[in-house]
Motif scaffolding. Structure first.
Motif, PDB file in Angstrom:
ATOM      1  N   ILE A 162       0.841  -1.212   0.000  1.00  4.15           N
ATOM      2  CA  ILE A 162       0.000   0.000   0.000  1.00  4.15           C
ATOM      3  C   ILE A 162       0.873   1.258   0.000  1.00  4.15           C
ATOM      4  N   LEU A 163       1.901   1.280   0.835  1.00  3.72           N
ATOM      5  CA  LEU A 163       2.772   2.461   0.900  1.00  3.72           C
ATOM      6  C   LEU A 163       3.515   2.669  -0.418  1.00  3.72           C
ATOM      7  N   SER A 164       3.962   1.576  -1.052  1.00  6.32           N
ATOM      8  CA  SER A 164       4.623   1.704  -2.361  1.00  6.32           C
ATOM      9  C   SER A 164       3.663   2.278  -3.389  1.00  6.32           C
ATOM     10  N   SER A 165       2.417   1.785  -3.376  1.00 10.36           N
ATOM     11  CA  SER A 165       1.432   2.289  -4.344  1.00 10.36           C
ATOM     12  C   SER A 165       1.134   3.767  -4.102  1.00 10.36           C
ATOM     13  N   MET A 166       1.011   4.140  -2.841  1.00 15.74           N
ATOM     14  CA  MET A 166       0.734   5.550  -2.527  1.00 15.74           C
ATOM     15  C   MET A 166       1.867   6.433  -3.038  1.00 15.74           C
ATOM     16  N   ARG A 167       3.102   5.997  -2.853  1.00 15.72           N
ATOM     17  CA  ARG A 167       4.231   6.830  -3.263  1.00 15.72           C
ATOM     18  C   ARG A 167       4.421   6.819  -4.781  1.00 15.72           C
ATOM     19  N   GLU A 168       4.410   5.610  -5.361  1.00 14.59           N
ATOM     20  CA  GLU A 168       4.765   5.513  -6.780  1.00 14.59           C
ATOM     21  C   GLU A 168       3.650   6.034  -7.678  1.00 14.59           C
ATOM     22  N   GLN A 169       2.383   5.793  -7.260  1.00 12.49           N
ATOM     23  CA  GLN A 169       1.278   6.178  -8.138  1.00 12.49           C
ATOM     24  C   GLN A 169       0.461   7.332  -7.593  1.00 12.49           C
ATOM     25  N   GLY A 170       0.898   7.895  -6.473  1.00 18.79           N
ATOM     26  CA  GLY A 170       0.190   9.036  -5.911  1.00 18.79           C
ATOM     27  C   GLY A 170      -1.230   8.710  -5.445  1.00 18.79           C
ATOM     28  N   LEU A 171      -1.484   7.429  -5.144  1.00 14.05           N
ATOM     29  CA  LEU A 171      -2.820   7.060  -4.676  1.00 14.05           C
ATOM     30  C   LEU A 171      -3.025   7.507  -3.235  1.00 14.05           C
ATOM     31  N   ASP A 172      -4.298   7.725  -2.858  1.00 11.17           N
ATOM     32  CA  ASP A 172      -4.555   7.932  -1.439  1.00 11.17           C
ATOM     33  C   ASP A 172      -4.711   6.559  -0.765  1.00 11.17           C
ATOM     34  N   PHE A 173      -4.792   6.545   0.558  1.00 11.91           N
ATOM     35  CA  PHE A 173      -4.790   5.282   1.278  1.00 11.91           C
ATOM     36  C   PHE A 173      -5.917   4.356   0.830  1.00 11.91           C
ATOM     37  N   ALA A 174      -7.132   4.914   0.705  1.00 13.38           N
ATOM     38  CA  ALA A 174      -8.287   4.069   0.388  1.00 13.38           C
ATOM     39  C   ALA A 174      -8.128   3.399  -0.977  1.00 13.38           C
ATOM     40  N   SER A 175      -7.652   4.145  -1.969  1.00 16.08           N
ATOM     41  CA  SER A 175      -7.481   3.565  -3.301  1.00 16.08           C
ATOM     42  C   SER A 175      -6.369   2.524  -3.297  1.00 16.08           C
ATOM     43  N   ALA A 176      -5.291   2.816  -2.575  1.00 22.90           N
ATOM     44  CA  ALA A 176      -4.179   1.867  -2.530  1.00 22.90           C
ATOM     45  C   ALA A 176      -4.614   0.577  -1.834  1.00 22.90           C
ATOM     46  N   LEU A 177      -5.420   0.707  -0.793  1.00 16.59           N
ATOM     47  CA  LEU A 177      -5.934  -0.487  -0.112  1.00 16.59           C
ATOM     48  C   LEU A 177      -6.831  -1.290  -1.056  1.00 16.59           C
ATOM     49  N   ALA A 178      -7.697  -0.581  -1.772  1.00 19.71           N
ATOM     50  CA  ALA A 178      -8.598  -1.281  -2.706  1.00 19.71           C
ATOM     51  C   ALA A 178      -7.796  -2.032  -3.757  1.00 19.71           C
ATOM     52  N   LYS A 179      -6.738  -1.394  -4.246  1.00 17.82           N
ATOM     53  CA  LYS A 179      -5.886  -2.051  -5.247  1.00 17.82           C
ATOM     54  C   LYS A 179      -5.217  -3.296  -4.658  1.00 17.82           C
ATOM     55  N   ALA A 180      -4.729  -3.161  -3.423  1.00 12.52           N
ATOM     56  CA  ALA A 180      -4.081  -4.307  -2.769  1.00 12.52           C
ATOM     57  C   ALA A 180      -5.072  -5.446  -2.587  1.00 12.52           C
ATOM     58  N   GLN A 181      -6.320  -5.114  -2.264  1.00 15.62           N
ATOM     59  CA  GLN A 181      -7.331  -6.157  -2.090  1.00 15.62           C
ATOM     60  C   GLN A 181      -7.639  -6.838  -3.416  1.00 15.62           C
ATOM     61  N   GLN A 182      -7.729  -6.028  -4.451  1.00 16.25           N
ATOM     62  CA  GLN A 182      -8.021  -6.548  -5.782  1.00 16.25           C
ATOM     63  C   GLN A 182      -6.932  -7.517  -6.236  1.00 16.25           C
ATOM     64  N   LEU A 183      -5.666  -7.204  -5.911  1.00 11.66           N
ATOM     65  CA  LEU A 183      -4.546  -8.038  -6.350  1.00 11.66           C
ATOM     66  C   LEU A 183      -4.234  -9.177  -5.374  1.00 11.66           C
ATOM     67  N   GLY A 184      -5.021  -9.277  -4.303  1.00 14.46           N
ATOM     68  CA  GLY A 184      -4.793 -10.371  -3.366  1.00 14.46           C
ATOM     69  C   GLY A 184      -3.710 -10.097  -2.340  1.00 14.46           C
ATOM     70  N   TYR A 185      -3.221  -8.868  -2.262  1.00 14.40           N
ATOM     71  CA  TYR A 185      -2.203  -8.548  -1.257  1.00 14.40           C
ATOM     72  C   TYR A 185      -2.823  -8.127   0.078  1.00 14.40           C
ATOM     73  N   ALA A 186      -4.119  -7.848   0.065  1.00 15.81           N
ATOM     74  CA  ALA A 186      -4.782  -7.496   1.317  1.00 15.81           C
ATOM     75  C   ALA A 186      -6.061  -8.314   1.431  1.00 15.81           C
ATOM     76  N   GLU A 187      -6.426  -8.665   2.644  1.00 15.78           N
ATOM     77  CA  GLU A 187      -7.633  -9.443   2.851  1.00 15.78           C
ATOM     78  C   GLU A 187      -8.861  -8.538   2.881  1.00 15.78           C
ATOM     79  N   ALA A 188     -10.016  -9.186   2.778  1.00 14.56           N
ATOM     80  CA  ALA A 188     -11.264  -8.434   2.807  1.00 14.56           C
ATOM     81  C   ALA A 188     -11.366  -7.647   4.120  1.00 14.56           C
ATOM     82  N   ASP A 189     -10.949  -8.271   5.217  1.00 18.61           N
ATOM     83  CA  ASP A 189     -10.873  -7.571   6.498  1.00 18.61           C
ATOM     84  C   ASP A 189      -9.407  -7.295   6.797  1.00 18.61           C
ATOM     85  N   PRO A 190      -8.937  -6.109   6.418  1.00 18.05           N
ATOM     86  CA  PRO A 190      -7.489  -5.867   6.455  1.00 18.05           C
ATOM     87  C   PRO A 190      -6.986  -5.315   7.780  1.00 18.05           C
ATOM     88  N   GLY A 191      -7.824  -5.292   8.807  1.00 19.01           N
ATOM     89  CA  GLY A 191      -7.490  -4.596  10.048  1.00 19.01           C
ATOM     90  C   GLY A 191      -6.155  -5.006  10.657  1.00 19.01           C
TER      91      GLY A 191
END
Lengths: 433, 433
Positions: A162-191
């Motif tokens: 998520i932090l790499s995506s935020m820095r490299e692509q200028g995403l905000d946290f919510a979008s970077a989290l959504a991307k990570a979930q979509q790619l399987g790097y984050a779980e549905a409940d990412p807490g």
């Protein structure tokens, strides 16, 4: 060696696949075959789909964990219960245990290791920290000569992605989290990941092994990245830093620091260049100096790599008498120290501050006066127009080292200024040298 | 445990110092004390100066290596003889041996490990490869689950320091070497380092452990950095690469590659950013994927860190029965494979070429035609004026992968062209993924 798996999820499927694929080479390494003889799974049909048809499936976890013909029980269920109960039952039945369950060990490690000690069995947990990186072995054995000064790790792949995506692509946290979930790097409940709990479980285990103290998860300071603003990533970069979620444990004269939080690291460090879902752990020893261990922190086969390394270890050494084994937590169980874990207020570090102020004469002077009065000195300062309103500006500061309670006091005073228009952002900075 | 040191140089002084400084913590880790009881040294006065007054000094190395009250012999003399003879004598006398001597093991490892096996003792050598980095343990134990695909290491600090100086400060090789000697990073006789022999000793040991084959130093391809031109470092950088002296061993369908040579690595890789006298080793496993291990490759205390880690290992596990120990070369001694080490002509890699030509029409066409006829394709091309003469130009090429013998043939044809005015510079390029 006859292995029983408790759990039939992703990691279990990796373990079965790698054991089968590499069985010849594993036998040449370990001196004898390693065979999964049975699997305990809640849903046998699903488990067969994941692990293949050939393996006997059982619904009674406890019966399998204590079955006479099993040498090693591999716990891959995750969570605290019933994992704890099953691991303890296996230990009491004289089984060696291999687990990837950091939550279990962070909460109940002292109890589990004591039980293993008194029953003369091994509880191995390489897979519990940093996935495929053999960092437990490095701290426990490879760097055993050292008085370890600190350990710092990027030990949660989800947040690093998520932090790499935020820095490299200028995403905000919510979008970077959504991307990570979509790619399987984050779980549905990412807490557990994004709130730093998973990283805290892992650094707690490294802390115990580095300094020879009991496992003390409840003393860890835990802060995640949920509230991290993209603006701070960009400002940090302008100042020559990248922000990583770091697990950090350090020995100081007063006690031991144990903390997880977003951290500024100088961009030129290898550690700052660990991107995406990769993990890395630095260990600073008094003899060896700085070391770094890098690799995949998650994934079925990377985690299986560590689970199987533990199986090979036990297979190679299973005839060793229990009094002469590598101790679970690196130090002999009778030789743990009572060095205290410091409360966060007693931690000494340097800071990144972002203060959103009304753009008027004297504001900066007030802020710097307060910092000076609290005994803090400034390392760098930026002033940047705030996007929304041309009457507002962001003051970004890097401070030299100070005690956290002093910073708390200074921030309370700064926050109370009329010209300060939003909660001050405070991040911590580590030079890692 | 009672330790005898053979040799009283820099590393020995580091071992004594760290054992003393960390004795309490070492005892808490190892379960019992580790004590140096005597030192064998050629010059007792000098040895006392290096190691302190308290240690008994002996001139008779053989007597000490076989003395009844010694449990572990630490060989820190370096060189082939009498180190080989003394290590074998210690083994025959039932002593465990710890050594930092890569030359000895690269040349006589098979004989020494066989002797250790038949006498039921351990020969540990973590300090022989990459100084303080616990890479032997990682390959032998931590990554034991994997079918290892390749190992690549920056495993000679002297040459890495020289290459960093050449790139960062624009020095030529001779000046960078002189600077390294002045700062103590290179010896007065730097041949073993700069000609790649030291790195070849180390990668040979990693090769045996990664692939389960005997130690075969005589089959290694060895090329150093003595002839490396600063111009190629700059051109490589323009193409997005850094040049490192890499030790590389890789499994292919035909056999095993074992080679040391200057190598272009993509600048963005962590490996390319290992600078100065630091070392790093990458291991690619089929389950774990890419891993990297980084730290100090030399120095008294970093090397002592590995020597003492071996001492702790032996102390912890010395009661294990000899049939159930971690095998010296990671694979069980009866289970080594006869996979051949490939001659360099059979190695497949990609290339950097610099061709100094007369600047006239048709030269480039001739060169690219020859490469095409030999079945090679071009990845990137630069043409740069050669400093000295405006009639001359440098053609710099990166090729895609091909077999070394094909490149040999192509270069023989290119070299024979009238317009080619100097020996073609050929370096190898590795993507390390």
């Amino acid at each position: 060696m006859r292995i029983a798996l408790l759990g039939a999820g992703t990691v279990a499927s990796g373990v079965v696949r790698v054991l089968q694929r590499n069985q010849d080479e594993l036998c040449r390494r370990a001196g004898r075959g390693i065979e999964v003889v049975a699997v305990a799974a809640r849903n046998a049909a699903k488990a067969r789909q994941a692990l293949g048809e050939g393996l006997p499936m059982h619904a009674d976890f406890l019966a399998l964990a204590t079955r006479e013909d099993v040498d090693i029980v591999v716990e891959l269920m995750g969570g605290l219960e019933p994992a704890r109960e099953l691991v303890l039952a296996a230990i009491r039945a004289g089984k060696h245990v291999v687990t990837a369950n950091k939550a279990l060990l962070a909460h109940h490690g002292n109890e589990i290791f004591a039980a293993a000690q008194s029953h003369g069995v091994v509880v191995a947990f390489e897979a519990a920290v940093a996935g495929g990186i053999p960092i437990i072995k490095a701290v426990r054995e490879g760097l055993a000569a050292n008085r370890i000064e600190w350990v710092a790790g990027i030990i949660n792949g989800t947040t690093n992605f998520i932090l790499s995506s935020m820095r490299e692509q200028g995403l905000d946290f919510a979008s970077a989290l959504a991307k990570a979930q979509q790619l399987g790097y984050a779980e549905a409940d990412p807490g557990f990941d994004i709130d730093g709990v998973d990283a805290a479980h892992k650094i707690t285990l490294l802390c115990a092994m580095a300094f020879g103290v009991p496992v003390q998860f409840q003393r860890a300071h835990v802060q995640g990245i949920r509230d991290l603003d993209g603006a701070d990533i960009r400002y940090a970069e302008q100042l020559g830093y990248r922000i990583k979620l770091l697990g950090l444990t350090r020995r100081s004269q007063q006690g031991i620091e144990l903390r997880v939080h977003p951290t500024l690291i100088p961009s030129a460090r290898l550690m700052a260049n660990v991107e995406g879902a990769m993990n890395a752990v630095m260990v600073q020893g008094d003899a060896v100096g700085p070391t770094l261990f890098y690799g995949k922190g998650a994934g079925a086969e990377a985690t299986a790599s560590s689970v199987i390394a533990d199986l090979v270890d036990i297979t190679r050494l299973h005839t060793a008498d229990p009094e002469h084994r590598v101790p679970h937590l690196a130090f002999q169980p009778g030789a743990l120290a009572d060095t205290p874990i410091l409360p966060m207020s007693q931690v000494r570090t340097s800071y990144y501050l972002r203060i959103h102020v009304r753009d008027e004469a004297g504001v900066l002077a007030e802020i710097t006066r307060i910092l000076a009065e609290q005994g803090m000195s400034i390392d760098a300062l930026l002033q940047r127009p705030s996007g929304e309103n041309d009457q507002h500006t962001d003051v970004i500061l890097l401070t030299h080292e100070t005690l956290e309670w002093r910073m708390d006091e200074a921030l309370a005073r700064i926050q109370a200024l009329d010209s300060v228009l939003a909660p001050v952002v405070r991040l911590r900075k580590e030079e890692l040298r």
